[in-house]
Design an enzyme around this catalytic site. Structure first.
Site: not given
Ligand SMILES: Nc1nc2c(c(=O)[nH]1)N[C@H]1C(S)=C(S)[C@@H](COP(=O)(O)OP(=O)(O)OC[C@H]3O[C@@H](n4cnc5c(=O)[nH]c(N)nc54)[C@H](O)[C@@H]3O)O[C@H]1N2
Ligand SMILES: Nc1nc2c(c(=O)[nH]1)N[C@H]1C(S)=C(S)[C@@H](COP(=O)(O)OP(=O)(O)OC[C@H]3O[C@@H](n4cnc5c(=O)[nH]c(N)nc54)[C@H](O)[C@@H]3O)O[C@H]1N2
Ligand SMILES: [Mo]
Length: 763
Positions: A107, A109
């Site tokens: 899993y 990104w």
């Molecule tokens: N810059 C940046 N943008 C991203 C990403 C990133 O790594 N960096 N990751 C991307 C990915 S993979 C995903 S899945 C999306 C996730 O997008 P979201 O899931 O929308 O983002 P989060 O920042 O996890 O959570 C949003 C907000 O939910 C609120 N929250 C947490 N718990 C509760 C609760 O119990 N009640 C309420 N009302 N609010 C709560 C928190 O204040 C938090 O700031 O973001 C994407 N966008």
């Molecule tokens: N506590 C907490 N944990 C969370 C979340 C949260 O809200 N709170 N959010 C969750 C969510 S929504 C998500 S989506 C996950 C994200 O978790 P991940 O998707 O695992 O996070 P990334 O850091 O995007 O990891 C991508 C990896 O791919 C590698 N990579 C990039 N390009 C390449 C390539 O071309 N080749 C190879 N081989 N590797 C590459 C990068 O170096 C990095 O290590 O985290 C989850 N974890």
């Molecule tokens: Mo995500």
């Protein structure tokens, strides 16, 4: 001269200059280029963190099967030798235990180009090699993914791509009720790349027209500073109680739309019974007030306002990365259904507005081709966030979506394009689980916490070091990604790495089909040309596209209304759900007999929240980081500049800090029974006093200290709880965590995670 362009999940860029003068210029027509991209070049060119040569773990070479895997040195070796070793291990495991002993979940990104997508390359290879145990659903929205097909008949993807479009919201909605906010922070990102960032723009247009927005969140910053915006700082974990209390008010005052409920929903009477107190507990505003920590009168006033307005009930993905996360989706949908405004332009229900930039995008979505991953002969899978449980309990049973399932016995783990030691909860538990497999093979371009826990490390290129194409079905532009940097050290494309392994396992020809990378790119492009033709427009030939760098789809504007056709005529256009309608009571879910996911939307106390906090514990919000994508680019300038004492920054209300003797700029230990982490402190008045925010993604740096094994760099997963949302979806619950905060007074441990691990000579 050709335009040099490139693209990433955080945006598309024009590349100018060379060497030290090279710049990534955001597209001139992108209304809000992402901050994340500012750290890209420096991260890509960071020789300390990049993996320069293939390497094998020292202990593993000496016969250690995993005990020392979490903290070891590496021996750099020639490509051919390392590929021989990796292929030999795969052969041995397949011959001894079968392909069902390989976990290829992988899993993550990865990067944005269509061809060099690491997981796709890996899965194509593993499928040809006889298959692997896969991962189901995502960390982003597993609870939504599993429950939406039951309750709406549509997949999460169909709901996401069918979401009511932003322009319709901007024109018609008068009250945007945003559970979890709508944030430009998260809207920086689009899986597969994006040529525009538009969410703040649409919210701004809507607000300028007079739309009111309510940010329901512990953090004011989850919504931009808009006119007519207000903040409802609910207690984390209580939103579903608020949704039920609002629903109660709609029923109690006759503000519900009974005609809509009869026409478009099933089981609404049983749901109404639950809300009105059929089980002896009426879900009134007075019931919800202490749970939500807000006055009952405010709940009543909000319900009355909703009854007068044209309302969008919006639920962010983060709302369901919490204990019983399924309920936030279901209760939100039910609230919108009781109001009866689903299926009309600009109102109703939404899941994921702002969570990334595409949801709600008013563009044509086109299914572009991709390289086939083949078919996996192994049928076994796990829900993605059950990885530690799987590794710790081979043969153990668990429930998932109505099935009783058994964890496989995994001997070999392969990962390409993801970072479990970033993304998974309770990293110390994952460390224990990680010692179990016999061999771990990781492809990455950098020494992430996962790469340094592999036995065999295969260094990949980064997107800037190879040609690729951004073809995202949800984006109006196609971008040719130029190769603008020389590969670092001996890095190879994932495709080349897997081709090398495939050849050694006797499936080389099947993997490459005789094409080199250029051949595959041309093959992909000709597939795109056919798709475009069927869609009524022509793409340039490959050479012209390569020279131009960007193709913009003509007449791409298109708006959608979620459930529009169904609501217009439910008889003619039934939903593929059990009743053909939106189900407010679901027979199939009820028949599963789950304690933690009953047959109708319900609020249940989460495993951890401030109502059961002791000793002044705070609710930890581990939101997505503003400066990077998860752990990606943590070694770049932009993320580094935002740190304090070289550590990730946590935020707290000034009074909360003062009560603990903490002040702006100090280093804080956040800890609980699972572990701890260090973070720099900044104060923030616009947040609840019982909450601490620590964004995800600082490269995990687990070290043994006088306070136990903690992450000295500030990765929140050192303390989060590893448990499923419920036995229905088994999604992660990263937002359900309590921690204590105290001042760190000991010597500050050095952060080592941003440098390569010790590289030693072979014995
Ligand atoms: N810059 C940046 N943008 C991203 C990403 C990133 O790594 N960096 N990751 C991307 C990915 S993979 C995903 S899945 C999306 C996730 O997008 P979201 O899931 O929308 O983002 P989060 O920042 O996890 O959570 C949003 C907000 O939910 C609120 N929250 C947490 N718990 C509760 C609760 O119990 N009640 C309420 N009302 N609010 C709560 C928190 O204040 C938090 O700031 O973001 C994407 N966008
Ligand atoms: N506590 C907490 N944990 C969370 C979340 C949260 O809200 N709170 N959010 C969750 C969510 S929504 C998500 S989506 C996950 C994200 O978790 P991940 O998707 O695992 O996070 P990334 O850091 O995007 O990891 C991508 C990896 O791919 C590698 N990579 C990039 N390009 C390449 C390539 O071309 N080749 C190879 N081989 N590797 C590459 C990068 O170096 C990095 O290590 O985290 C989850 N974890
Ligand atoms: Mo995500």
């Amino acid at each position: 001269m050709a335009n040099r362009m490139t693209a990433a999940h955080w945006g598309a860029y024009r590349v100018t200059g060379a060497g030290d003068a090279m710049r990534l210029e955001p597209l001139a027509d992108d209304p809000a280029p992402s901050r994340v991209g500012k750290g890209w070049l420096s991260a890509a060119r960071d020789p300390r963190a990049r993996i320069q040569r293939p390497a094998v773990r020292k202990g593993w070479l000496g016969g250690d099967k995993g005990a020392a895997r979490n903290d070891d040195a590496f021996v750099e070796m020639p490509w051919d030798e390392v590929l021989d070793i990796a292929a030999g291990e795969m052969r041995r495991v397949i011959d001894t235990h079968g392909n069902g002993a390989i976990y290829g979940g992988s899993y993550g990104w990865s990067s944005a180009g269509r061809f060099h997508h690491a997981q796709s390359q890996m899965r194509r290879f593993l499928n040809l090699a006889g298959g692997y145990v896969a991962a189901r659903d995502t960390y982003s929205h597993a609870a939504g993914e599993v429950i939406l097909p039951h309750i709406t008949g549509l997949t999460n993807k169909e709901v996401e791509e069918g979401l009511t479009s932003w322009p319709l919201i901007a024109e018609n909605c008068t009250l945007f009720l945003a559970f979890g906010g709508v944030s430009g922070r998260t809207a920086q990102i689009a899986a597969g790349g994006t040529s525009l960032h538009e969410v703040d723009d649409w919210m701004g247009k809507a607000a300028a027209r007079g739309m009111k927005t309510v940010c329901v969140s512990p953090l004011r910053s989850d919504l931009a500073d808009l006119p007519n915006a207000r903040w409802l700082p609910v207690r984390p974990g209580s939103d579903v109680a608020l949704m039920l209390a609002l629903t109660h008010e709609l029923f109690a005052n006759g503000w519900h739309d009974e005609a809509f409920l009869k026409r478009c929903t099933s089981g609404w009477e049983r749901f109404r019974d639950h809300v009105m107190g059929g089980d002896g507990v009426a879900r009134t505003p007075d019931w919800a007030a202490p749970l939500c920590d807000m006055p009952a009168d405010d709940i009543r006033a909000l319900a009355a306002e909703m009854a007068r307005e044209r309302v969008m009930v919006s639920v962010t993905w983060g709302m369901q990365r919490a204990d019983h996360g399924e309920q936030a989706v279901w209760a939100g949908l039910a609230l919108a259904a009781v109001l009866g405004q689903i299926g009309q332009p600009g109102t109703g229900f939404g899941f994921g507005y702002g969570s990334t930039t595409p949801p709600g995008r008013a563009k044509r979505f086109i299914s572009w081709p991709s390289v086939s991953q083949g078919r996996n002969p192994v049928r076994d899978f796990i829900p993605v966030a059950r990885i530690s449980d799987m590794l710790l309990n081979p043969g153990g049973t668990y429930r998932y979506n109505g099935e009783e399932r058994t964890y496989p016995d995994i001997k070999l783990v392969c990962w390409a394009g993801g970072n479990p030691f970033h993304h998974h909860q309770d990293l110390l538990k994952l460390e224990r689980a990680w010692t179990r497999p016999e061999t771990v093979i990781v492809n990455d371009h950098s020494w992430t916490a996962t790469a340094r826990r592999a036995d065999i490390v295969l260094p990949s290129t980064v997107a800037l070091e190879r040609e690729d194409i951004m073809i995202n079905r949800r984006d109006p532009s196609l971008i040719f990604m130029s190769r603008v940097l020389e590969p670092m050290g001996e890095a190879r494309d994932d495709h080349a790495i897997f081709a090398g392994l495939a050849e050694r396992l006797g499936v080389g020809e099947a993997f490459t089909e005789g094409r080199d990378v250029d051949g595959w790119m041309r093959w992909l492009w000709s597939g795109c040309q056919s798709v475009a033709q069927a869609e009524g427009f022509a793409l340039p030939d490959y050479e012209s596209f390569r020279a131009q760098g960007r193709f913009t789809i003509p007449d791409a504007d298109e708006t959608r209304v979620l459930f529009g056709d169904f609501v217009a005529d439910p008889q003619a256009n039934p939903l593929p759900s059990e009743s053909g309608k939106l189900t407010l009571f679901n027979e199939r879910i009820a028949a599963m007999g789950l304690d933690d996911c009953p047959g109708h939307p319900a609020w249940m106390p989460p495993a951890e929240w401030t109502m059961n906090a002791i000793g002044g514990a705070l609710h930890l919000i581990s939101q997505q980081p503003d400066t990077r994508l998860h752990s990606q680019l943590d070694n770049g300038d932009e993320a580094a500049a935002a740190k304090l004492h070289g550590r990730e920054v946590c935020r707290m209300h000034p009074e909360t800090a003062a009560a603990r003797g903490l002040s702006e700029g100090c280093v804080v230990l956040l800890c609980n029974k699972r572990g701890g982490c260090l973070a720099g402190l900044r104060l923030d008045e616009a947040m609840r006093r019982d909450v601490v925010v620590l964004p995800t993604g600082a490269w995990a740096d687990l070290q043994d200290t006088a306070q136990g094994r903690i992450c000295v760099h500030g990765n929140p997963n050192a303390v989060t709880l590893d448990k499923g949302t419920s036995a229905l979806a088994q999604g992660n619950i990263s937002h359900t965590t309590l921690v204590w905060a105290e001042k760190w007074t000991g010597p500050l441990p050095m952060v080592r995670a941003l440098d390569a691990p010790p590289l030693v000579a072979r014995d």
